[in-house]
Enzyme design. Structure first.
Site, PDB file in Angstrom:
ATOM      1  N   CYS A 170       7.166  -4.419  13.967  1.00 25.09           N
ATOM      2  CA  CYS A 170       5.696  -4.448  13.815  1.00 25.09           C
ATOM      3  C   CYS A 170       5.258  -4.941  12.432  1.00 25.09           C
ATOM      4  CB  CYS A 170       5.098  -3.075  14.095  1.00 25.09           C
ATOM      5  SG  CYS A 170       5.581  -2.426  15.698  1.00 25.09           S
ATOM      6  N   HIS A 204      -1.833  -2.794  10.994  1.00 16.61           N
ATOM      7  CA  HIS A 204      -1.128  -2.857  12.275  1.00 16.61           C
ATOM      8  C   HIS A 204      -1.834  -1.922  13.253  1.00 16.61           C
ATOM      9  CE1 HIS A 204       1.788  -2.696  15.358  1.00 16.61           C
ATOM     10  NE2 HIS A 204       2.325  -1.541  14.997  1.00 16.61           N
ATOM     11  N   ASN A 244      -0.695  -1.473  21.268  1.00 20.44           N
ATOM     12  CA  ASN A 244       0.183  -1.853  20.157  1.00 20.44           C
ATOM     13  C   ASN A 244       0.961  -3.102  20.567  1.00 20.44           C
ATOM     14  OD1 ASN A 244       2.209  -2.117  18.258  1.00 20.44           O
ATOM     15  ND2 ASN A 244       2.725   0.055  18.199  1.00 20.44           N
TER      16      ASN A 244
HETATM   17  O1  UT7 Z   1       4.343   0.179  16.134  1.00 18.10           O
HETATM   18  C1  UT7 Z   1       5.124   0.968  15.297  1.00 18.10           C
HETATM   19  C2  UT7 Z   1       4.446   2.117  14.859  1.00 18.10           C
HETATM   20  N1  UT7 Z   1       4.302   3.079  15.962  1.00 18.10           N
HETATM   21  C3  UT7 Z   1       3.483   4.061  15.770  1.00 18.10           C
HETATM   22  O2  UT7 Z   1       2.809   4.080  14.767  1.00 18.10           O
HETATM   23  C4  UT7 Z   1       3.441   5.214  16.735  1.00 18.10           C
HETATM   24  C5  UT7 Z   1       3.388   6.481  15.951  1.00 18.10           C
HETATM   25  N2  UT7 Z   1       3.265   7.699  16.746  1.00 18.10           N
HETATM   26  C6  UT7 Z   1       2.154   7.984  17.455  1.00 18.10           C
HETATM   27  O3  UT7 Z   1       1.244   7.183  17.514  1.00 18.10           O
HETATM   28  C7  UT7 Z   1       2.058   9.341  18.131  1.00 18.10           C
HETATM   29  O4  UT7 Z   1       3.116  10.154  17.687  1.00 18.10           O
HETATM   30  C8  UT7 Z   1       2.074   9.250  19.672  1.00 18.10           C
HETATM   31  C9  UT7 Z   1       0.780   8.631  20.179  1.00 18.10           C
HETATM   32  C10 UT7 Z   1       3.269   8.436  20.127  1.00 18.10           C
HETATM   33  C11 UT7 Z   1       2.193  10.638  20.298  1.00 18.10           C
HETATM   34  O5  UT7 Z   1       1.163  11.487  19.827  1.00 18.10           O
HETATM   35  P1  UT7 Z   1       1.505  12.968  19.375  1.00 18.10           P
HETATM   36  O6  UT7 Z   1       0.226  13.631  19.047  1.00 18.10           O
HETATM   37  O7  UT7 Z   1       2.547  12.862  18.280  1.00 18.10           O
HETATM   38  O8  UT7 Z   1       2.091  13.608  20.682  1.00 18.10           O
HETATM   39  P2  UT7 Z   1       3.527  14.255  20.955  1.00 18.10           P
HETATM   40  O9  UT7 Z   1       4.582  13.220  20.980  1.00 18.10           O
HETATM   41  O10 UT7 Z   1       3.720  15.402  20.005  1.00 18.10           O
HETATM   42  O11 UT7 Z   1       3.370  14.847  22.397  1.00 18.10           O
HETATM   43  C12 UT7 Z   1       2.473  15.932  22.664  1.00 18.10           C
HETATM   44  C13 UT7 Z   1       2.567  16.313  24.107  1.00 18.10           C
HETATM   45  C14 UT7 Z   1       3.974  16.577  24.575  1.00 18.10           C
HETATM   46  O12 UT7 Z   1       3.929  17.666  25.492  1.00 18.10           O
HETATM   47  P3  UT7 Z   1       4.348  19.150  25.025  1.00 18.10           P
HETATM   48  O13 UT7 Z   1       5.765  19.044  24.578  1.00 18.10           O
HETATM   49  O14 UT7 Z   1       3.402  19.510  23.919  1.00 18.10           O
HETATM   50  O15 UT7 Z   1       4.143  19.953  26.269  1.00 18.10           O
HETATM   51  C15 UT7 Z   1       4.354  15.332  25.337  1.00 18.10           C
HETATM   52  O16 UT7 Z   1       5.311  15.568  26.332  1.00 18.10           O
HETATM   53  O17 UT7 Z   1       2.080  15.241  24.928  1.00 18.10           O
HETATM   54  C16 UT7 Z   1       3.033  14.947  25.946  1.00 18.10           C
HETATM   55  N3  UT7 Z   1       2.939  13.522  26.273  1.00 18.10           N
HETATM   56  C17 UT7 Z   1       2.073  13.035  27.178  1.00 18.10           C
HETATM   57  N4  UT7 Z   1       1.168  13.635  27.966  1.00 18.10           N
HETATM   58  C18 UT7 Z   1       0.412  12.843  28.759  1.00 18.10           C
HETATM   59  C19 UT7 Z   1       3.638  12.491  25.731  1.00 18.10           C
HETATM   60  N5  UT7 Z   1       3.221  11.333  26.254  1.00 18.10           N
HETATM   61  C20 UT7 Z   1       2.244  11.642  27.162  1.00 18.10           C
HETATM   62  C21 UT7 Z   1       1.446  10.874  28.013  1.00 18.10           C
HETATM   63  N6  UT7 Z   1       0.544  11.513  28.799  1.00 18.10           N
HETATM   64  N7  UT7 Z   1       1.511   9.526  28.069  1.00 18.10           N
END
Ligand code: UT7
Length: 334
Positions: free
Chosen positions: A128, A261, A291
């Protein structure tokens, strides 16, 4: 092609272009798609966690070089040059047309553009951060006098490396391309650049598989530790922004547009807040593009220019972060 060394000191943006595949996939569409496999997601989750409402997916057979071609044609037209005036093509991608990126997608693009002048062409792999890396590379080539008109492209078909059984990643990425033509100039253009990497974090965002003896070993899908990437991204984006501001002897108050980005609105707003840049001065396209990795910054730049937001003479701070781990920035007087 042989050329005399240019005496011009600066690299200026001459024109930009971008392209999004026709197939727009909304959060509702992707929710329905995943539901067929019993995987739950929702517009509410995707939008609130990332700021994404839609992304675009390439059609079957539509390759990264096809997206790059369309964006490049627009950039070349906007620059008011002939494709055969270009003396270097730098294409940033993590989803090249061919396995192993061989031949480079930049070479494929050169041919598709009908460039017959034998100009150099190569791909940059910094995920990225690829477009920001490419701007830094191109700027140094122009400043050294070696090249005078460089086509820089960020182009991706990330939909091809998404695991639609992994809801934590497949809802976040999309396909697209953005292109910029830069040219040697007597007036300031690219004012400062910086590039960094820390390979010790390579596992938090990667495609872990490899080919061996004609067979795939491991997975060919993107994997990501979202929270680890998030934390590192916010930290390095602020650092690299400060670095280029210092190099250019400017302050955040001088920045007309922060063009980060486009991965996650929360990362973008967090970075702007840390830098003291008002939210109204941040170019945001993540809601509509998702993204698009190396394509995201040039797509956002071109969208903002064509919408009349970004104007000639303004200071733009572009910065990227991604797999590797890599991060980079460019401060530009447009
Ligand atoms: O391009 C390179 C750079 N990339 C980035 O900058 C991405 C950086 N990371 C992020 O943007 C965020 O970490 C995410 C958007 C990927 C995720 O957000 P988050 O607030 O960190 O969520 P999480 O991974 O902690 O997940 C929270 C919950 C989990 O459930 P539990 O364990 O709390 O029950 C996941 O299983 O959300 C769940 N989850 C979903 N639920 C519904 C994960 N993906 C989904 C989904 N729909 N698509």
């Amino acid at each position: 092609m042989t050329q005399a060394l240019s005496q011009r000191k600066y690299a200026k943006i001459l024109g930009t272009g971008s392209y999004l595949p026709a197939n727009k996939v909304t959060n509702a569409d992707i929710t329905d798609m995943l539901a067929k496999d019993g995987i739950e997601t929702s517009d509410e989750w995707i939008f609130s966690r990332s700021g994404i409402s839609a992304r675009h997916f390439a059609a079957d057979g539509e390759l990264t070089s096809d997206l790059a071609l369309k964006a490049s044609q627009k950039a070349i037209e906007a620059a008011g040059i002939d494709a055969n005036d270009i003396d270097l093509i730098i294409l940033a991608t993590s989803t090249p047309d061919n396995l192993g990126g061989f031949p480079s997608t930049a070479c494929v693009l050169q041919d598709k553009l009908g460039i017959k002048n034998g100009c150099a062409a190569f791909d940059v792999q910094a995920v990225c951060s690829g477009f920001a890396y490419s701007l830094a590379v191109a700027d140094n080539f122009v400043r050294s006098g070696m090249y005078q008109k460089i086509l820089i492209v960020g182009a991706e078909t990330f939909s091809r490396i998404l695991n639609f059984k992994d809801r934590g990643t497949c809802v976040l990425f999309g396909d697209g391309a953005g292109a910029v033509v830069i040219g040697a100039s007597d007036e300031p253009g690219i004012l400062a650049t910086a590039m960094h990497a820390d390979g010790s974090h390579r596992d938090i965002l990667c495609v872990p598989g490899r080919t061996d003896n004609g067979a795939l070993e491991g997975s060919a899908f993107l994997v990501m530790d979202g929270q680890a990437v998030f934390k590192l991204a916010v930290k390095v984006l602020e650092q690299v922004a400060q670095e280029v501001l210092e190099k250019a002897n400017l302050t955040p108050a001088d920045i007309d547009w922060l063009i980060p980005h486009q991965a996650n609105i929360r990362i973008m707003e967090g970075t702007a807040k840390k830098l003291g840049i008002d939210r109204d001065h941040v170019v945001v396209t993540v809601h509509d593009h998702g993204n698009t990795s190396a394509a995201s910054i040039p797509l956002a730049l071109d969208t903002a220019i064509r919408a009349g937001q970004v104007k000639r003479g303004q200071h733009l701070l572009m910065e990227g972060v991604g797999g590797g781990f890599t991060w980079a920035a460019a401060l530009v007087k447009y």
